[in-house]
Every structure is written in C-alpha cells, then in structure tokens.
Write a protein that holds these residues in place. Structure first.
Motif, PDB file in Angstrom:
ATOM      1  N   LEU A 108      32.385  32.277  31.519  1.00 49.47           N
ATOM      2  CA  LEU A 108      32.986  33.579  31.254  1.00 49.47           C
ATOM      3  C   LEU A 108      33.028  33.927  29.775  1.00 49.47           C
ATOM      4  O   LEU A 108      33.074  35.099  29.408  1.00 49.47           O
ATOM      5  CB  LEU A 108      34.413  33.605  31.814  1.00 49.47           C
ATOM      6  CG  LEU A 108      34.439  33.572  33.329  1.00 49.47           C
ATOM      7  CD1 LEU A 108      35.452  32.578  33.813  1.00 49.47           C
ATOM      8  CD2 LEU A 108      34.736  34.943  33.848  1.00 49.47           C
TER       9      LEU A 108
ATOM     10  N   VAL B 114      38.077  36.194  38.410  1.00 48.78           N
ATOM     11  CA  VAL B 114      39.059  36.847  37.540  1.00 48.78           C
ATOM     12  C   VAL B 114      39.933  37.750  38.410  1.00 48.78           C
ATOM     13  O   VAL B 114      39.420  38.591  39.152  1.00 48.78           O
ATOM     14  CB  VAL B 114      38.403  37.638  36.385  1.00 48.78           C
ATOM     15  CG1 VAL B 114      37.794  36.699  35.366  1.00 48.78           C
ATOM     16  CG2 VAL B 114      37.354  38.595  36.877  1.00 48.78           C
TER      17      VAL B 114
ATOM     18  N   PHE C 147      41.823  32.922  34.492  1.00 50.21           N
ATOM     19  CA  PHE C 147      40.569  32.868  35.246  1.00 50.21           C
ATOM     20  C   PHE C 147      40.596  31.596  36.079  1.00 50.21           C
ATOM     21  O   PHE C 147      41.449  30.728  35.883  1.00 50.21           O
ATOM     22  CB  PHE C 147      39.346  32.885  34.320  1.00 50.21           C
ATOM     23  CG  PHE C 147      39.098  31.587  33.616  1.00 50.21           C
ATOM     24  CD1 PHE C 147      38.175  30.686  34.103  1.00 50.21           C
ATOM     25  CD2 PHE C 147      39.797  31.255  32.473  1.00 50.21           C
ATOM     26  CE1 PHE C 147      37.948  29.479  33.463  1.00 50.21           C
ATOM     27  CE2 PHE C 147      39.582  30.058  31.812  1.00 50.21           C
ATOM     28  CZ  PHE C 147      38.654  29.160  32.311  1.00 50.21           C
TER      29      PHE C 147
END
Length: 106
Positions: free
Chosen positions: A96, A15, A62
C-alpha cells in the motif's frame, strides 16, 4: 496444479471505507450482496484478515487478508463483520505504501 486454481486464496490488502476501523485479526470477509440473517442460514466466507495495523505513513488503518481469487477482486468492496457492524472494505494490492519503490530506491 493447485497453485494455479482460479479459486485459490491470494494475499491482498484491505482498507476500511470509514478510514478509522482497525479490523481484528481473524475477521471473516463476505460478499456485499449476501443476506446476513439467521433465516438465510450460514454466510459463505470469501476470506479472512491475517494481520491488521494502523499506518502512520498512510494515516489510516489497513489489513492484509487471504481472499478467494483475491487478485481478481482488487478494487472490489467486501464486508467485514466487526461486532454488530458490517464494515465495507476495499480490496487493494498487498503493497500500500510506495508500491513503485521510489522512496526505497531514492
């Protein structure tokens, strides 16, 4: 034996610290303490971005990457050269969103 090498590349999530940069696929990842100057010579690559997306669920971009000893680097910050900038990226687990599966399992 090859799959248990400590320096093997692992799939990890990334990220960007600025919450806005979408990393180009193929971007190399380097350690934050390595000088990036012509005088210093070649910069050792720790890994590379394999895929990159903008996530509506996360509200930010991401990426997924293969990184040397990646599982041991979760929580660490690496640098991703994007154009003339060095973008700090945090190494995360590859899942995530909803890592516990609560949304999937109800």
């Amino acid at each position: 034996p090859d799959t248990s090498r400590p320096d093997r590349k692992h799939l990890v999530g990334l990220v960007p610290s600025d919450r806005s940069t979408r990393l180009p696929e193929g971007t190399q990842l380097i350690a934050p303490d390595v000088p990036v100057t012509p005088e210093a010579g070649p910069v050792p690559m720790l890994g590379h971005v394999t895929s990159s997306y903008h996530s509506q669920a996360l509200g930010r971009p991401f990426a997924l990457a293969l990184v040397t000893a990646g599982r041991d680097r979760v929580g660490d910050t690496l640098l991703a050269p994007v154009g003339d900038d060095l973008v700090p990226v945090r190494v995360t687990e590859p899942v995530l969103y909803d890592p516990e599966g609560t949304r999937r399992d109800g």
